[in-house]
Design a protein around this motif. Structure first.
Motif, PDB file in Angstrom:
ATOM      1  N   MET A   9     -19.116  17.108  47.918  1.00  0.00           N
ATOM      2  CA  MET A   9     -18.834  16.532  49.163  1.00  0.00           C
ATOM      3  C   MET A   9     -19.459  18.369  49.707  1.00  0.00           C
ATOM      4  O   MET A   9     -19.709  18.833  49.158  1.00  0.00           O
ATOM      5  N   SER A  10     -19.617  17.876  51.041  1.00  0.00           N
ATOM      6  CA  SER A  10     -19.968  18.390  52.249  1.00  0.00           C
ATOM      7  C   SER A  10     -19.308  19.042  52.886  1.00  0.00           C
ATOM      8  O   SER A  10     -17.869  19.047  52.474  1.00  0.00           O
ATOM      9  N   VAL A  11     -19.478  20.510  53.290  1.00  0.00           N
ATOM     10  CA  VAL A  11     -19.058  21.081  54.936  1.00  0.00           C
ATOM     11  C   VAL A  11     -18.898  20.079  56.349  1.00  0.00           C
ATOM     12  O   VAL A  11     -17.592  20.245  56.463  1.00  0.00           O
ATOM     13  N   LYS A  12     -19.098  19.171  55.855  1.00  0.00           N
ATOM     14  CA  LYS A  12     -18.773  17.875  56.900  1.00  0.00           C
ATOM     15  C   LYS A  12     -17.714  17.180  56.786  1.00  0.00           C
ATOM     16  O   LYS A  12     -17.015  17.117  57.299  1.00  0.00           O
ATOM     17  N   THR A  13     -17.313  17.213  55.291  1.00  0.00           N
ATOM     18  CA  THR A  13     -15.992  15.944  54.731  1.00  0.00           C
ATOM     19  C   THR A  13     -15.123  17.712  55.807  1.00  0.00           C
ATOM     20  O   THR A  13     -14.103  16.932  55.615  1.00  0.00           O
TER      21      THR A  13
ATOM     22  N   CYS B 277     -23.598  28.354  57.653  1.00  0.00           N
ATOM     23  CA  CYS B 277     -24.281  27.275  56.376  1.00  0.00           C
ATOM     24  C   CYS B 277     -24.492  26.444  57.090  1.00  0.00           C
ATOM     25  O   CYS B 277     -24.267  26.038  58.654  1.00  0.00           O
TER      26      CYS B 277
ATOM     27  N   ASP C 261     -24.107  19.879  55.590  1.00  0.00           N
ATOM     28  CA  ASP C 261     -24.703  19.061  54.334  1.00  0.00           C
ATOM     29  C   ASP C 261     -24.728  19.959  53.205  1.00  0.00           C
ATOM     30  O   ASP C 261     -25.144  19.445  52.046  1.00  0.00           O
ATOM     31  N   GLU C 262     -24.260  21.512  53.464  1.00  0.00           N
ATOM     32  CA  GLU C 262     -24.403  21.938  52.181  1.00  0.00           C
ATOM     33  C   GLU C 262     -23.366  21.691  51.347  1.00  0.00           C
ATOM     34  O   GLU C 262     -21.848  21.121  52.002  1.00  0.00           O
ATOM     35  N   PRO C 263     -23.482  21.215  49.928  1.00  0.00           N
ATOM     36  CA  PRO C 263     -22.310  20.934  49.025  1.00  0.00           C
ATOM     37  C   PRO C 263     -20.944  22.255  48.825  1.00  0.00           C
ATOM     38  O   PRO C 263     -21.236  23.337  48.954  1.00  0.00           O
ATOM     39  N   ILE C 264     -19.994  22.211  49.359  1.00  0.00           N
ATOM     40  CA  ILE C 264     -18.480  22.844  49.207  1.00  0.00           C
ATOM     41  C   ILE C 264     -18.979  23.920  48.206  1.00  0.00           C
ATOM     42  O   ILE C 264     -18.270  25.058  47.989  1.00  0.00           O
TER      43      ILE C 264
ATOM     44  N   ASP D 114     -21.325  25.000  46.637  1.00  0.00           N
ATOM     45  CA  ASP D 114     -22.033  26.364  46.958  1.00  0.00           C
ATOM     46  C   ASP D 114     -21.984  27.148  48.065  1.00  0.00           C
ATOM     47  O   ASP D 114     -21.634  28.085  47.902  1.00  0.00           O
TER      48      ASP D 114
ATOM     49  N   GLU E  91     -25.606  23.506  63.540  1.00  0.00           N
ATOM     50  CA  GLU E  91     -25.975  22.703  62.626  1.00  0.00           C
ATOM     51  C   GLU E  91     -27.135  22.868  64.174  1.00  0.00           C
ATOM     52  O   GLU E  91     -27.280  22.253  65.149  1.00  0.00           O
TER      53      GLU E  91
END
Length: 142
Positions: free
Chosen positions: A1-5, A82, A85-88, A90, A107
């Motif tokens: 899962m990423s920040v985008k989620t 952040c 695409d950075e993983p949640i 992280d 972005e």
């Protein structure tokens, strides 16, 4: 899962104020928006971030007259950001290690949102619940 989620679920609202705002203006905007932090923008540039904690710290130090001070008296100028695409996991680690609760999302050098530690924790809990449900479904299917 990423920040985008996270941003897909909560939206990309960005609450900000100009760098010439006073702490009184910041307090009013925090209350109006019902948020814990505001980004401080200087033209097109992210100049800082100011949180409820920052304001309380300055008032405790300088008294009520601090509310007439410029936002620069309280804001954090070196803002960690952040990417989408950075993983949640992280992001959560960075926020926990550095002890801050809000992080702007960038972005291609453009602000696209802000996430809070609450947003991150909520997503991690939902992810754990999904994994649990999938595991239970697998176990019952065997």
């Amino acid at each position: 899962m990423s920040v985008k989620t996270i941003l897909r679920g909560k939206g990309g609202d960005i609450f900000s104020m100009a760098s010439d705002a006073t702490l009184q203006m910041v307090v009013a905007e925090l209350a109006k928006r019902k948020v814990g932090a505001l980004l401080i923008i200087d033209g097109e540039r992210l100049a800082g971030i100011v949180s409820e904690r920052d304001v309380v710290r300055v008032i405790a130090r300088d008294g009520p007259s601090a509310l007439t001070s410029p936002v620069s008296a309280a804001m954090t100028q070196k803002v960690e950001t952040c990417g989408l695409d950075e993983p949640i996991h992280d992001v959560m680690s960075r926020m926990t290690a550095s002890r801050f609760r809000h992080m702007p999302v960038v972005e291609e050098d453009r602000l696209v949102g802000v996430i809070s530690i609450g947003d991150v924790v909520k997503e991690r809990i939902e992810e754990a619940e999904r994994e649990r449900d999938e595991m239970q479904a697998y176990i019952h299917s065997v």
